[in-house]
Design an enzyme around this catalytic site. Sequence first.
Site, PDB file in Angstrom:
ATOM      1  N   GLY A  47       0.818  -1.212   0.000  1.00 30.72           N
ATOM      2  CA  GLY A  47       0.000   0.000   0.000  1.00 30.72           C
ATOM      3  C   GLY A  47       0.855   1.266   0.000  1.00 30.72           C
ATOM      4  O   GLY A  47       2.077   1.208   0.125  1.00 30.72           O
ATOM      5  N   LEU A 218       2.892  11.860  16.890  1.00 28.52           N
ATOM      6  CA  LEU A 218       3.688  11.645  18.088  1.00 28.52           C
ATOM      7  C   LEU A 218       5.103  11.198  17.750  1.00 28.52           C
ATOM      8  O   LEU A 218       5.977  11.149  18.613  1.00 28.52           O
ATOM      9  CB  LEU A 218       3.009  10.613  18.996  1.00 28.52           C
ATOM     10  CG  LEU A 218       1.742  11.110  19.677  1.00 28.52           C
ATOM     11  CD1 LEU A 218       1.042   9.992  20.406  1.00 28.52           C
ATOM     12  CD2 LEU A 218       2.084  12.233  20.650  1.00 28.52           C
ATOM     13  N   HIS A 279      -4.154  14.312  16.022  1.00 21.17           N
ATOM     14  CA  HIS A 279      -2.821  14.929  16.094  1.00 21.17           C
ATOM     15  C   HIS A 279      -2.781  16.137  17.030  1.00 21.17           C
ATOM     16  O   HIS A 279      -1.960  16.222  17.935  1.00 21.17           O
ATOM     17  CB  HIS A 279      -2.356  15.408  14.712  1.00 21.17           C
ATOM     18  CG  HIS A 279      -2.405  14.343  13.657  1.00 21.17           C
ATOM     19  ND1 HIS A 279      -2.224  13.018  13.932  1.00 21.17           N
ATOM     20  CD2 HIS A 279      -2.606  14.417  12.317  1.00 21.17           C
ATOM     21  CE1 HIS A 279      -2.316  12.319  12.809  1.00 21.17           C
ATOM     22  NE2 HIS A 279      -2.553  13.141  11.816  1.00 21.17           N
ATOM     23  N   TRP A 627     -31.826  38.664  42.544  1.00 23.10           N
ATOM     24  CA  TRP A 627     -33.049  38.464  43.316  1.00 23.10           C
ATOM     25  C   TRP A 627     -33.684  37.153  42.903  1.00 23.10           C
ATOM     26  O   TRP A 627     -33.397  36.639  41.820  1.00 23.10           O
ATOM     27  CB  TRP A 627     -34.025  39.612  43.050  1.00 23.10           C
ATOM     28  CG  TRP A 627     -33.457  40.956  43.371  1.00 23.10           C
ATOM     29  CD1 TRP A 627     -32.717  41.739  42.552  1.00 23.10           C
ATOM     30  CD2 TRP A 627     -33.568  41.652  44.603  1.00 23.10           C
ATOM     31  NE1 TRP A 627     -32.353  42.902  43.185  1.00 23.10           N
ATOM     32  CE2 TRP A 627     -32.868  42.876  44.463  1.00 23.10           C
ATOM     33  CE3 TRP A 627     -34.190  41.380  45.836  1.00 23.10           C
ATOM     34  CZ2 TRP A 627     -32.777  43.812  45.491  1.00 23.10           C
ATOM     35  CZ3 TRP A 627     -34.107  42.314  46.842  1.00 23.10           C
ATOM     36  CH2 TRP A 627     -33.391  43.515  46.667  1.00 23.10           C
TER      37      TRP A 627
END
Length: 801
Positions: A47, A218, A279, A627
Amino acid sequence: MKHIPFIPLGNNMLLKALLIMLLLETNFVDCKEHKGHISVILVGATGDLAKKYLWQGLFHLYLNEADRGHSFIFYGGALSPPEKGESIMFDVLKSLSCPVDVTPDRCALLKDQFLRLSRYRQLKVAENYTALNQDIQNTMSEEGLHEAGRLFYLSVPPFTYTDIARNINATCRPLPGAWLRVVLEKPFGHDYASAQQLASDLQMFFKEEEIYRIDHYLGKQTVAQILPFRRQNRRHLDPIWNRDYVERVEIVLKETVDAKARTSFYEEYGVIRDVIQNHLTEILTSLSMELPLNYSKSYDVLKAKLEVMNSLLSLDHRSAVVGQYQNYLTQVREELEKKSDFFTNTQTFAGVLVQIDNTRWEGVPFILTSGKALDERTAYVRVLFKDNSFCLQKEVNRETGKTSCKRKQIIFHIGHGDLGFPAILVSRGLFKPKFSSSQWQEATELTSLHLFGQPLTDYYVYRPVQEMDAYSLLISNIFYGKKETFVTTKNLLSSWKFWTPLLEILDRESPRVYLGGTENDQLLDFVIESGGLQFAAVEPLEIMGMEQKTNSFASIHSTFLGNSMVSNWAEQLIEKLARDIQLAAESAVQHSGVFHLALSGGSTPLALFQRLSKHHHGFPWKRTHLWLVDERCVPFTEPDSNFGNIEKYLLQHVRVPYINIHPMPVDRNQRICSEEDLGTEVYAKEISSHVSNSSFDMVLLGLGNDGHTASIFPGAQDGIEGHKFVLFTESPGKPHRRMSLSLSLINKAREIAVLVLGKGKHDIITLISRAERSPIKWPIFGVNPTFGKLVWYIDYDALLK
Ligand SMILES: *[C@@H]1O[C@H](CO)[C@@H](O)[C@H](O)[C@H]1NC(C)=O
Ligand SMILES: *[C@@H]1O[C@H](CO)[C@@H](O)[C@H](O)[C@H]1NC(C)=O
Ligand SMILES: *[C@@H]1O[C@H](CO)[C@@H](O)[C@H](O)[C@H]1NC(C)=O
Ligand SMILES: *[C@@H]1O[C@H](CO)[C@@H](O)[C@H](O)[C@H]1NC(C)=O
């Protein structure tokens, strides 16, 4: 340096010979201990991601680890039969590259070795996995190797995860004592429910410690350095890494490309699911989490991340600004074969204001923003410190290089942009950072570049000695079991829990259309205003052209029973009412110096109180008198007490001076609502002594299912007319007596708002819209301001069901 001759693959005897040769060559046999055999199986080996990054990452792993005691074998798996898959895969392997410090000869040798340790497998049906397992076991037993672990990297669409997971669990688990690590690529769900489903599917087959969810951000060098940077510079950061010093934090990922050719994916995801939920949120947590005592413990790091994730304030309609580039709609219509009446609200740009509800970060805006078709490609985090310095001496008269008068910031530059390389920049006025890793060094050859308005020479600039792609870094972390750089199930679900409500709101909202690239000019600039985000410039209508969007989010303004009515979804309606109250407050304060607001009890206004307490920082609370419209005859500590609820949902969060708070005196002389204690007269006197003409600036009312309002119930003679301002009331069906303002007092108010929310109120709304207007039967008809105005705030559920 000897070259190993090419050996055809798939031949076990030859592979055996090769393994032995490699073992000899790398002196494994001489090693005191062989640390064990590791099989790496890349599923999806042909892939795009595999071609671009994953094989390269595995090659790096091999380069770094091959002479450290482990032996490896790499399987590439895909659906194609061997003849086809093999040739694609080996084309990829032949183009692998070595780090710059490896000589070409050595690189060729290493590539050769790697190639010979790599095999293609068709992995389509269960039997193929059984055969794979057999192959792994045969290889090991023939070589007398013991197994250290198996790493499955699934670079395949999520809908195939469950089948593959079943096969791995059923037939490909490693031998006892060896580890199994299964790596998954996003998307990990589409919202909270689907993420939960996917997670529980996986949990049937794998233990949590076996699952490695990749968020490749990360592995970006700068992002991976955030925690070490915070740790190594604690001495300087500890005092300033908080709300007292940080003005705001920007987490930005800008792209110039658009979604062309990917609209089928993009239509389902949009910018928030694509990059912000994962992310940018990961970056947010790395920046804001508390540093654990022991950084080597993955679990402690993940727990600290989860803690800050769980303390994010929930998002609402005002938390985000969203856009869609102009060509997107055309691209979607073409690629997905939609007709010209097809419209989509998918966001290709979003700016989101995130706030953290803890003592360190309370009130500090974290702005997360990303978009396609923008003017530049860049990604960075900018921590901007409050500007607290006043510099008397003119700049030219000051010693050069002293920059304590300039804006102070720390920038984590992730990549691209003007700078063009990953870097961490610290304003010279702050401190000189320390890096314990030799992989980061100070960049000395600084260009004449400017970053955020300041020349680079104003910063200490550190950059990695060698740039490394995210996947190589993460694959190494998988190998070392560094789970803190991956997304655990708990952290993932917590993130989806945070983002899903906003996504649902935005589904119904039309994004602002933008032209794309530099032509956007100021169209997507936004400002932080009373706790939310707003576009800075108004939307130019000509961009919208003929394609006016239908489901606009503006409130409906109409009339109901002869007075104004505002209607919208509950959340937007509450927001509108909160804003109207603030406007009334500001105008009253301007006019008379004080604002007198009377609030009703019950559950309907609680969301309004929360809204007022969180998003209206500019509200003139110091000059506001509060109030009560009505009160139940119970002690204030009871959950039923109206004042108790106002205290809990509003007063605990805003700064109203004590002397401006006026609870109804239902508990005089340690008795509850005794007539003898004259509580009603006391309250009426208090009102007339504070409120000029006893005319409140604003009164908030609700509507009961029986047509009551304040605590004036059907059938009551008292409280509808006459001069009594405050009275006790009773209703046969209700547990407590009440104290209530009379309608004649309420009608003296300048503004009366009646808030009606929820499907449960649909019947009474329908009923009173047709009923005879008798205040005795339906006290709500007794609300008729003498000179002020009455506005109905009715949500769509109550109005239309
Ligand atoms: C995968 O399994 C199918 C079905 O048993 C089989 O036809 C095919 O040959 C297998 N592929 C390999 C490479 O063993
Ligand atoms: C995982 O594999 C084990 C061992 O083969 C098996 O007992 C178990 O049922 C499998 N789990 C699932 C959910 O299939
Ligand atoms: C930190 O955790 C690591 C890994 O669990 C452990 O080896 C180390 O001793 C711990 N250090 C301290 C100071 O507790
Ligand atoms: C109070 O009421 C009187 C008589 O209705 C009116 O003339 C006066 O303007 C009012 N004062 C204020 C402050 O509204």
